[in-house]
Structure formats: C-alpha cells, structure tokens
Design a protein around this motif. Sequence first.
Motif, PDB file in Angstrom:
ATOM      1  N   GLN A 221       0.834  -1.208   0.000  1.00 40.48           N
ATOM      2  CA  GLN A 221       0.000   0.000   0.000  1.00 40.48           C
ATOM      3  C   GLN A 221       0.863   1.250   0.000  1.00 40.48           C
ATOM      4  O   GLN A 221       0.505   2.264  -0.605  1.00 40.48           O
ATOM      5  CB  GLN A 221      -0.928  -0.027   1.216  1.00 40.48           C
ATOM      6  CG  GLN A 221      -2.031  -1.063   1.110  1.00 40.48           C
ATOM      7  CD  GLN A 221      -2.597  -1.491   2.449  1.00 40.48           C
ATOM      8  OE1 GLN A 221      -2.149  -1.028   3.505  1.00 40.48           O
ATOM      9  NE2 GLN A 221      -3.564  -2.384   2.436  1.00 40.48           N
ATOM     10  N   CYS A 222       2.021   1.180   0.656  1.00 35.11           N
ATOM     11  CA  CYS A 222       2.987   2.280   0.612  1.00 35.11           C
ATOM     12  C   CYS A 222       3.505   2.454  -0.815  1.00 35.11           C
ATOM     13  O   CYS A 222       3.556   3.574  -1.331  1.00 35.11           O
ATOM     14  CB  CYS A 222       4.130   1.990   1.577  1.00 35.11           C
ATOM     15  SG  CYS A 222       5.546   3.107   1.451  1.00 35.11           S
ATOM     16  N   LEU A 223       3.881   1.361  -1.452  1.00 37.10           N
ATOM     17  CA  LEU A 223       4.410   1.425  -2.819  1.00 37.10           C
ATOM     18  C   LEU A 223       3.373   1.955  -3.804  1.00 37.10           C
ATOM     19  O   LEU A 223       3.708   2.684  -4.741  1.00 37.10           O
ATOM     20  CB  LEU A 223       4.880   0.037  -3.266  1.00 37.10           C
ATOM     21  CG  LEU A 223       6.110  -0.523  -2.545  1.00 37.10           C
ATOM     22  CD1 LEU A 223       6.313  -1.994  -2.890  1.00 37.10           C
ATOM     23  CD2 LEU A 223       7.365   0.270  -2.908  1.00 37.10           C
ATOM     24  N   LEU A 224       2.116   1.606  -3.574  1.00 37.27           N
ATOM     25  CA  LEU A 224       1.050   2.016  -4.494  1.00 37.27           C
ATOM     26  C   LEU A 224       0.458   3.380  -4.141  1.00 37.27           C
ATOM     27  O   LEU A 224      -0.379   3.903  -4.879  1.00 37.27           O
ATOM     28  CB  LEU A 224      -0.067   0.966  -4.494  1.00 37.27           C
ATOM     29  CG  LEU A 224       0.288  -0.388  -5.111  1.00 37.27           C
ATOM     30  CD1 LEU A 224      -0.836  -1.386  -4.894  1.00 37.27           C
ATOM     31  CD2 LEU A 224       0.583  -0.242  -6.603  1.00 37.27           C
ATOM     32  N   ARG A 225       0.876   3.944  -3.002  1.00 38.70           N
ATOM     33  CA  ARG A 225       0.374   5.251  -2.558  1.00 38.70           C
ATOM     34  C   ARG A 225      -1.147   5.218  -2.331  1.00 38.70           C
ATOM     35  O   ARG A 225      -1.867   6.176  -2.636  1.00 38.70           O
ATOM     36  CB  ARG A 225       0.708   6.342  -3.570  1.00 38.70           C
ATOM     37  CG  ARG A 225       2.198   6.525  -3.827  1.00 38.70           C
ATOM     38  CD  ARG A 225       2.873   7.127  -2.599  1.00 38.70           C
ATOM     39  NE  ARG A 225       4.230   7.567  -2.865  1.00 38.70           N
ATOM     40  CZ  ARG A 225       5.318   6.945  -2.440  1.00 38.70           C
ATOM     41  NH1 ARG A 225       5.200   5.827  -1.737  1.00 38.70           N
ATOM     42  NH2 ARG A 225       6.513   7.410  -2.699  1.00 38.70           N
ATOM     43  N   LEU A 226      -1.649   4.108  -1.797  1.00 38.23           N
ATOM     44  CA  LEU A 226      -3.082   3.970  -1.585  1.00 38.23           C
ATOM     45  C   LEU A 226      -3.530   4.763  -0.358  1.00 38.23           C
ATOM     46  O   LEU A 226      -2.839   4.786   0.668  1.00 38.23           O
ATOM     47  CB  LEU A 226      -3.444   2.498  -1.382  1.00 38.23           C
ATOM     48  CG  LEU A 226      -3.333   1.582  -2.603  1.00 38.23           C
ATOM     49  CD1 LEU A 226      -3.663   0.158  -2.201  1.00 38.23           C
ATOM     50  CD2 LEU A 226      -4.265   2.044  -3.717  1.00 38.23           C
ATOM     51  N   TRP A 227      -4.698   5.384  -0.453  1.00 41.65           N
ATOM     52  CA  TRP A 227      -5.325   6.010   0.703  1.00 41.65           C
ATOM     53  C   TRP A 227      -6.189   4.971   1.400  1.00 41.65           C
ATOM     54  O   TRP A 227      -6.925   4.220   0.748  1.00 41.65           O
ATOM     55  CB  TRP A 227      -6.170   7.208   0.294  1.00 41.65           C
ATOM     56  CG  TRP A 227      -5.343   8.389  -0.089  1.00 41.65           C
ATOM     57  CD1 TRP A 227      -5.073   8.835  -1.351  1.00 41.65           C
ATOM     58  CD2 TRP A 227      -4.633   9.262   0.796  1.00 41.65           C
ATOM     59  NE1 TRP A 227      -4.249   9.932  -1.309  1.00 41.65           N
ATOM     60  CE2 TRP A 227      -3.968  10.223   0.001  1.00 41.65           C
ATOM     61  CE3 TRP A 227      -4.504   9.331   2.185  1.00 41.65           C
ATOM     62  CZ2 TRP A 227      -3.187  11.234   0.540  1.00 41.65           C
ATOM     63  CZ3 TRP A 227      -3.725  10.337   2.732  1.00 41.65           C
ATOM     64  CH2 TRP A 227      -3.084  11.270   1.919  1.00 41.65           C
ATOM     65  N   LEU A 228      -6.132   4.920   2.729  1.00 43.83           N
ATOM     66  CA  LEU A 228      -6.808   3.897   3.516  1.00 43.83           C
ATOM     67  C   LEU A 228      -7.862   4.543   4.403  1.00 43.83           C
ATOM     68  O   LEU A 228      -7.661   5.634   4.936  1.00 43.83           O
ATOM     69  CB  LEU A 228      -5.787   3.145   4.376  1.00 43.83           C
ATOM     70  CG  LEU A 228      -4.571   2.587   3.613  1.00 43.83           C
ATOM     71  CD1 LEU A 228      -3.530   2.045   4.584  1.00 43.83           C
ATOM     72  CD2 LEU A 228      -5.001   1.508   2.642  1.00 43.83           C
ATOM     73  N   PRO A 229      -9.014   3.867   4.601  1.00 42.66           N
ATOM     74  CA  PRO A 229     -10.119   4.470   5.362  1.00 42.66           C
ATOM     75  C   PRO A 229      -9.918   4.457   6.869  1.00 42.66           C
ATOM     76  O   PRO A 229     -10.680   5.091   7.598  1.00 42.66           O
ATOM     77  CB  PRO A 229     -11.313   3.596   4.964  1.00 42.66           C
ATOM     78  CG  PRO A 229     -10.708   2.266   4.626  1.00 42.66           C
ATOM     79  CD  PRO A 229      -9.376   2.573   4.008  1.00 42.66           C
ATOM     80  N   SER A 230      -8.932   3.733   7.359  1.00 44.00           N
ATOM     81  CA  SER A 230      -8.646   3.723   8.797  1.00 44.00           C
ATOM     82  C   SER A 230      -7.137   3.691   9.002  1.00 44.00           C
ATOM     83  O   SER A 230      -6.388   3.284   8.103  1.00 44.00           O
ATOM     84  CB  SER A 230      -9.300   2.518   9.472  1.00 44.00           C
ATOM     85  OG  SER A 230      -8.802   1.308   8.927  1.00 44.00           O
ATOM     86  N   GLU A 231      -6.699   4.113  10.167  1.00 43.19           N
ATOM     87  CA  GLU A 231      -5.262   4.188  10.432  1.00 43.19           C
ATOM     88  C   GLU A 231      -4.673   2.788  10.545  1.00 43.19           C
ATOM     89  O   GLU A 231      -5.095   2.006  11.398  1.00 43.19           O
ATOM     90  CB  GLU A 231      -5.008   4.964  11.719  1.00 43.19           C
ATOM     91  CG  GLU A 231      -3.534   5.181  12.005  1.00 43.19           C
ATOM     92  CD  GLU A 231      -3.293   6.057  13.221  1.00 43.19           C
ATOM     93  OE1 GLU A 231      -2.117   6.251  13.582  1.00 43.19           O
ATOM     94  OE2 GLU A 231      -4.279   6.534  13.806  1.00 43.19           O
ATOM     95  N   PRO A 232      -3.709   2.439   9.704  1.00 41.34           N
ATOM     96  CA  PRO A 232      -3.133   1.087   9.747  1.00 41.34           C
ATOM     97  C   PRO A 232      -2.300   0.886  11.007  1.00 41.34           C
ATOM     98  O   PRO A 232      -1.638   1.808  11.487  1.00 41.34           O
ATOM     99  CB  PRO A 232      -2.260   1.030   8.490  1.00 41.34           C
ATOM    100  CG  PRO A 232      -1.933   2.447   8.177  1.00 41.34           C
ATOM    101  CD  PRO A 232      -3.104   3.259   8.646  1.00 41.34           C
ATOM    102  N   GLN A 233      -2.344  -0.338  11.545  1.00 42.03           N
ATOM    103  CA  GLN A 233      -1.614  -0.658  12.772  1.00 42.03           C
ATOM    104  C   GLN A 233      -0.405  -1.557  12.508  1.00 42.03           C
ATOM    105  O   GLN A 233       0.584  -1.497  13.235  1.00 42.03           O
ATOM    106  CB  GLN A 233      -2.555  -1.348  13.769  1.00 42.03           C
ATOM    107  CG  GLN A 233      -3.733  -0.491  14.187  1.00 42.03           C
ATOM    108  CD  GLN A 233      -3.304   0.793  14.870  1.00 42.03           C
ATOM    109  OE1 GLN A 233      -2.380   0.796  15.678  1.00 42.03           O
ATOM    110  NE2 GLN A 233      -3.955   1.904  14.534  1.00 42.03           N
ATOM    111  N   ASN A 234      -0.513  -2.406  11.506  1.00 39.80           N
ATOM    112  CA  ASN A 234       0.556  -3.367  11.229  1.00 39.80           C
ATOM    113  C   ASN A 234       1.418  -2.861  10.072  1.00 39.80           C
ATOM    114  O   ASN A 234       1.021  -2.929   8.913  1.00 39.80           O
ATOM    115  CB  ASN A 234      -0.047  -4.731  10.879  1.00 39.80           C
ATOM    116  CG  ASN A 234      -0.840  -5.317  12.027  1.00 39.80           C
ATOM    117  OD1 ASN A 234      -0.322  -5.477  13.121  1.00 39.80           O
ATOM    118  ND2 ASN A 234      -2.114  -5.592  11.788  1.00 39.80           N
ATOM    119  N   LEU A 235       2.580  -2.332  10.402  1.00 41.97           N
ATOM    120  CA  LEU A 235       3.470  -1.820   9.375  1.00 41.97           C
ATOM    121  C   LEU A 235       4.904  -1.840   9.883  1.00 41.97           C
ATOM    122  O   LEU A 235       5.154  -2.047  11.080  1.00 41.97           O
ATOM    123  CB  LEU A 235       3.074  -0.405   8.951  1.00 41.97           C
ATOM    124  CG  LEU A 235       3.242   0.705   9.997  1.00 41.97           C
ATOM    125  CD1 LEU A 235       3.623   2.006   9.308  1.00 41.97           C
ATOM    126  CD2 LEU A 235       1.948   0.906  10.780  1.00 41.97           C
TER     127      LEU A 235
END
Length: 478
Positions: A221-235
């Motif tokens: 998702q970082c590589l694709l520059r995707l916007w996410l609807p909630s704050e990611p926890q696992n990264l």
Amino acid sequence: NLTRYLMASGKYWVTIIPNCDYWTNEIIFLDFLLESVGVDPGLFRRKYRPAGFEDLRDLIKDIDTVLSKHGIKWVFIFDQINRIFARPEFQSAKDVGVLPFPFVMMNEVLKSGRIISIISASANNDVSHRENHLGFDEFEHPTQFDRSEIDKLYTKKRTDRWNWDDLEYYTGRVPLYLHRWVQDPDRYASIVGNEIENSLKKLKREQKGKRWNAITDSAIQCLLRLWLPSEPQNLDRKFARVQESKEKPYLYNITELFPFVYEKYLNFFWDDYYLYVRERETDIQAFCKDSRTTPDVRGRFFEEMVIGRLVTNDGYPDVLKRILVDAKITIDEDWEAELGRPIQVIRLPNNKYPEGAFTKKNGVTFFIPRMMNFPAVDFIIHVRKIVIAVQCYISESHEEKLTVLRANVETAGWKKAQVERIILVYLSPDEGTTRKFKEKIGRRKPSYKGNWIITRFYSTSEFDSLLDIPTLEPWTML
C-alpha cells in the motif's frame, strides 16, 4: 531536537534519560536529575545518602519550587522506554504505573500544571509499544532538515561537492541518515540498503502468519500510494510512517521514511507486489475512479496492472504474438517454442537500459525498472533478437518517447547484430485514447538506421488477456 527546542524557549527545564536500556537503579535516575540542574552527583552523594522513593519525591518537589519562582515548568523525557518493557521481568506489565521503584518515577514525577513526563519508544521493528501498553499516544515526527539548516551544519566548500538529488533520494534530509551519507557517500547505499533488507527479514521472522501478511500488505500500500479508510496498525515502524490526509480527515496513507526505502521495499516485496495488484484490480479500479485520484496516479496503476498480468501469467504469449506478427515477424515452430518457455524477470537497478550483452538470454525476459521515471518506457521485453519496449499511458496528451528511446539505446550500446528489431509499443486502456494519440504523433517510420526501431499503437481491448483490465476513468463526484 525536542530537548533543545524546549530549553531554548526559556519556558521549560528538561531532565532526560536518553536510553532507558541502561537505567537499572535509582542512582542512575538521581544522577541524571542532578546533572540536569547543574549539581555534581558525586559531591551530592558524599553529603547525602542515595535517595529512596520518598527522598526522590521530596527532592523533585524542592527543585520544582525553585523553578516555579522563575516561571519555568519542568519536563522529564524517558527515551527508549521499550527497552524496559523488553526485560523478561516486565514483559507482562501494561503500564508504567505498575512498574517497581525506581521505574515508577516516570509516572510519579507528574504534577498538574507544573511537571510533564514524556515517554518515548524507539521506532524499530519490534512490536509497537503502544499496542502492548494501551493508554499511550503515538507521535510520529520524523525531522527533516531544510536547506538553510544543512548549510549551517556543513561548510559551503563541502556542500558544493554534493549531488543534492542523491542526498534527497538516499536520506530524505532525515538527520541520522544525512549524517551517515555525508560521512561515507560511496558506501552509504550498500550499508543502509543492507540494513533495510535485514530489518525486513527480522520483521518477517518475528511477525508470522496473519500479522506478517498484514505488514506485507501495508508495504505494498505504501508502494502504491493507496489512501486507507482507517489508520493502519501493522506496518514496518522503522522505515515507514502513517500520514493523515490534510484535505480529507480519516483518510490515511503509508509513506516511506525516505525515497531509497521505496526502492528497497519494491525489491523485497517484488513477488507479493504484482500478485497484490493482480488480485485487487477491482479495488484499484474503485480507487482510480475517485475524482481525487490524480491522472499521474491512475496512469501508474494502469502500468502496474499491465505488468502484473504479464509477469504473473507467463508473459501472455497472445500479447507477444500479436505484436510480433504486426511487426512482420513470422512465428514458426522455433518461435512458438521460445514463447512457450517460462518467462524470466530481471529488475533493472537504476535508470540505465540493459547493456547489449543482455540479448544472449534464451526465452522471454521482462526487464522491469525498480526506479520511477525510467526513461522513455515502462518495461522492456526481450525474446530472441527482438526487443519490445512498452510505454503505458491513459491520455492522448502523453508525449512521444521515440527520441528518448533512441538516445538510451545508443548509450546502452545496442547493435543490430544483437538486436535485429526494436518495437516501441504505446499501450492505452481504450481505443479512443489510442486513436487520438496515434493521430497526434502519427505512425512514425524513423529514418534512424532504417526500420530498426518501429512504432506500434495498441489498446488493451485488442488483446484477449488484457481485455478486462478495468477502466480507470474517474467518476464525477456530485
């Protein structure tokens, strides 16, 4: 930096334990406290017995009384707190308030309106301190120097020798990595590149199963520059961070700490990356149809979907056959056998075309650039002595690439003895865009070395295996 800022303001006094890994007893706490207020710990302990809990609390009260008379508040900073909770005897502890003396002082120093306690956990690839110890806020604030600050740190004679594009790419002007690059720019990429890769390997060993899958998804998702609807926890908390959209609250994306990390992510998660793209085309379509998604991003997703289909399905021989036949190449049994071999994928490490000797490989080889903004084309296919250079685009306003392609072919040393024909393919997602772009630049028959480089125009609808790639046109937002 935080300590310097607070002290320079004249409004705060700061006591800091810079690495809690070395904090083992009350004497260490007392020494840091005394040094921060200008008292020699050795002289103090000759006159007074080392403090217990009540003595420390009274000492802090007395010092705070003096500070308050000067209108100064007190800030305690406890850094690398995760090293305390990593100790076997404290792993089950969920809060600093349940820790034994002297570590409970992190909580006991607090005084409403007067004394603040800041507890900091390092950004490493261990499990997040916040996730294991609820109740803590997490503040991600990667410091980046601006040009004026860098000019103050280093002499003009030194900075004039630098390649500032390299500095930005490899360090992002993050102080730690800037310092390391300045110290040894020649070896920096190798050393830090290995650190990033080893850190990811460690993370993979420690976070297995669903958790690792979630971390892998976050990297992609970082590589694709995707916007996410909630704050990611696992990264990956060491080399990536979460940002919230300034325009749209509650939309988040994951971004690398500095651009070099992007390259290493793409290398490490290569196979997962294109499988992710291939399996989530519908999700990507929805993202692209959002009017907030820019044409540049939609164009990159189109490119990624095309590559994802080709490299995860043995090159889709129907695509290659169509292009070769249109270039007047007869597909005999030998050609059929060549196209039937499993494809090879080679990742180009920089913005240079593969050198002429690359044509010795058998079968179909895909050369996929690791770097963004690879010159002229998005990927290169080689089979026998034919090269297919593919440029994906989504708008007829796209620029022609033949001139840049020629220059890079010459620089790479390609010769007709090794490459009999180069086919420049312009590929768009629909027939209308293809028609308009073709009318704009024409079917060019370059006089450059005869017909060594020829140009062809296609849309995905002309290939069965690419026919159902989702349209990437945006919806109109009402």
